[in-house]
Motif scaffolding. Structure first.
Motif, PDB file in Angstrom:
ATOM      1  N   ARG A  71      22.979  24.536  26.832  1.00  0.00           N
ATOM      2  CA  ARG A  71      23.328  23.169  26.446  1.00  0.00           C
ATOM      3  C   ARG A  71      24.051  22.558  27.639  1.00  0.00           C
ATOM      4  O   ARG A  71      25.075  23.079  28.106  1.00  0.00           O
ATOM      5  CB  ARG A  71      24.205  23.180  25.204  1.00  0.00           C
ATOM      6  N   THR A  72      23.502  21.458  28.175  1.00  0.00           N
ATOM      7  CA  THR A  72      23.992  20.889  29.434  1.00  0.00           C
ATOM      8  C   THR A  72      24.404  19.440  29.236  1.00  0.00           C
ATOM      9  O   THR A  72      23.652  18.646  28.673  1.00  0.00           O
ATOM     10  CB  THR A  72      22.890  20.976  30.516  1.00  0.00           C
ATOM     11  N   GLU A  73      25.603  19.120  29.704  1.00  0.00           N
ATOM     12  CA  GLU A  73      26.107  17.745  29.692  1.00  0.00           C
ATOM     13  C   GLU A  73      26.544  17.411  31.116  1.00  0.00           C
ATOM     14  O   GLU A  73      27.396  18.094  31.679  1.00  0.00           O
ATOM     15  CB  GLU A  73      27.292  17.612  28.742  1.00  0.00           C
ATOM     16  N   LEU A  74      25.947  16.364  31.680  1.00  0.00           N
ATOM     17  CA  LEU A  74      26.250  15.965  33.054  1.00  0.00           C
ATOM     18  C   LEU A  74      26.705  14.515  33.067  1.00  0.00           C
ATOM     19  O   LEU A  74      26.010  13.638  32.543  1.00  0.00           O
ATOM     20  CB  LEU A  74      25.013  16.131  33.947  1.00  0.00           C
ATOM     21  N   VAL A  91      29.078  20.291  32.200  1.00  0.00           N
ATOM     22  CA  VAL A  91      29.494  21.236  31.169  1.00  0.00           C
ATOM     23  C   VAL A  91      28.254  21.993  30.729  1.00  0.00           C
ATOM     24  O   VAL A  91      27.297  21.387  30.232  1.00  0.00           O
ATOM     25  CB  VAL A  91      30.150  20.523  29.967  1.00  0.00           C
ATOM     26  N   GLU A  92      28.256  23.309  30.932  1.00  0.00           N
ATOM     27  CA  GLU A  92      27.120  24.149  30.554  1.00  0.00           C
ATOM     28  C   GLU A  92      27.580  25.184  29.534  1.00  0.00           C
ATOM     29  O   GLU A  92      28.525  25.945  29.792  1.00  0.00           O
ATOM     30  CB  GLU A  92      26.543  24.852  31.780  1.00  0.00           C
ATOM     31  N   THR A  93      26.905  25.193  28.391  1.00  0.00           N
ATOM     32  CA  THR A  93      27.222  26.145  27.340  1.00  0.00           C
ATOM     33  C   THR A  93      25.997  27.023  27.111  1.00  0.00           C
ATOM     34  O   THR A  93      24.957  26.539  26.642  1.00  0.00           O
ATOM     35  CB  THR A  93      27.601  25.421  26.032  1.00  0.00           C
ATOM     36  N   TYR A  94      26.124  28.301  27.468  1.00  0.00           N
ATOM     37  CA  TYR A  94      25.024  29.245  27.239  1.00  0.00           C
ATOM     38  C   TYR A  94      25.003  29.567  25.756  1.00  0.00           C
ATOM     39  O   TYR A  94      25.981  30.113  25.214  1.00  0.00           O
ATOM     40  CB  TYR A  94      25.223  30.504  28.090  1.00  0.00           C
ATOM     41  N   LEU A  95      23.894  29.202  25.079  1.00  0.00           N
ATOM     42  CA  LEU A  95      23.799  29.376  23.640  1.00  0.00           C
ATOM     43  C   LEU A  95      23.920  30.861  23.288  1.00  0.00           C
ATOM     44  O   LEU A  95      23.333  31.722  23.956  1.00  0.00           O
ATOM     45  CB  LEU A  95      22.491  28.784  23.130  1.00  0.00           C
ATOM     46  N   ASP A  96      24.681  31.124  22.245  1.00  0.00           N
ATOM     47  CA  ASP A  96      24.948  32.490  21.774  1.00  0.00           C
ATOM     48  C   ASP A  96      25.692  33.331  22.803  1.00  0.00           C
ATOM     49  O   ASP A  96      25.586  34.560  22.809  1.00  0.00           O
ATOM     50  CB  ASP A  96      23.644  33.216  21.386  1.00  0.00           C
ATOM     51  N   ARG A  97      26.480  32.696  23.685  1.00  0.00           N
ATOM     52  CA  ARG A  97      27.145  33.446  24.745  1.00  0.00           C
ATOM     53  C   ARG A  97      28.646  33.192  24.871  1.00  0.00           C
ATOM     54  O   ARG A  97      29.283  33.871  25.634  1.00  0.00           O
ATOM     55  CB  ARG A  97      26.525  33.113  26.101  1.00  0.00           C
ATOM     56  N   GLY A  98      29.203  32.179  24.304  1.00  0.00           N
ATOM     57  CA  GLY A  98      30.636  31.976  24.473  1.00  0.00           C
ATOM     58  C   GLY A  98      31.004  30.565  24.883  1.00  0.00           C
ATOM     59  O   GLY A  98      30.240  29.615  24.678  1.00  0.00           O
TER      60      GLY A  98
END
Length: 166
Positions: A71-74, A91-98
């Motif tokens: 999930r990426t927000e720039l 902001v990068e959120t690796y799904l199912d990772r933290g």
């Protein structure tokens, strides 16, 4: 022998002292001046000019090699109105990772990519080639597409688009 140079010098001094011709004078002004045309003004400059936003925000999910996606927000923020560079917040959120990973830095605009010499590309970290990332502008900043390290589009079928968030 000395007489000739002295005579010549004396003549030159006298010639320099004589009154020369006066510079020509400007013609007298006309008795009446023709009316000047007004400079045309736009009805409303604010309405006729396109104003570029100071910040552009994009969001979407990009591919991940070993997770469901990132999930990426720039957010790109211009240094000043009309500038093609500034700072970014990614902001990068690796799904199912933290928790999300937040990165900040500088960005600039490039002309051309590996496919189109006239493309507009946003480059993150332009001063650090190892960390540089490239995004292709789509339309009127309605979306951006991720480019690989060679500034080529990602393989077909992979999600590569971040859409305008605000």
């Amino acid at each position: 022998m000395m007489r000739a140079p002295m005579l010549l010098l004396g003549l030159l001094v006298l010639a320099g002292c004589s009154r020369g011709a006066e510079p020509p004078t400007a013609p007298p002004p006309p008795k009446f001046a023709p009316p000047k045309s007004p400079v045309p003004q736009p009805a409303d400059v604010a309405l006729t000019a396109q104003v570029e936003p100071m910040s552009l925000a994009f969001a979407g999910t990009l591919p991940c090699a070993d997770c469901p996606g990132v999930r990426t927000e720039l957010t790109l923020t211009r240094k000043a109105a009309g500038w093609a560079e500034g700072t970014y917040r990614l902001v990068e959120t690796y799904l199912d990772r933290g928790p999300p990973i937040v990165t900040k830095g500088d960005w600039t605009t490039l002309r051309g990519d590996a496919v189109d010499d006239d493309a507009t590309v946003y480059e993150l970290n332009p001063d650090d080639p190892k960390r540089a990332r490239h995004f292709l502008r789509v339309g009127d900043d309605q979306a951006i597409r991720t480019l690989d390290g060679d500034m080529k589009p990602l393989p077909k079928g992979l999600p590569d688009t971040l859409t305008r968030a605000r």
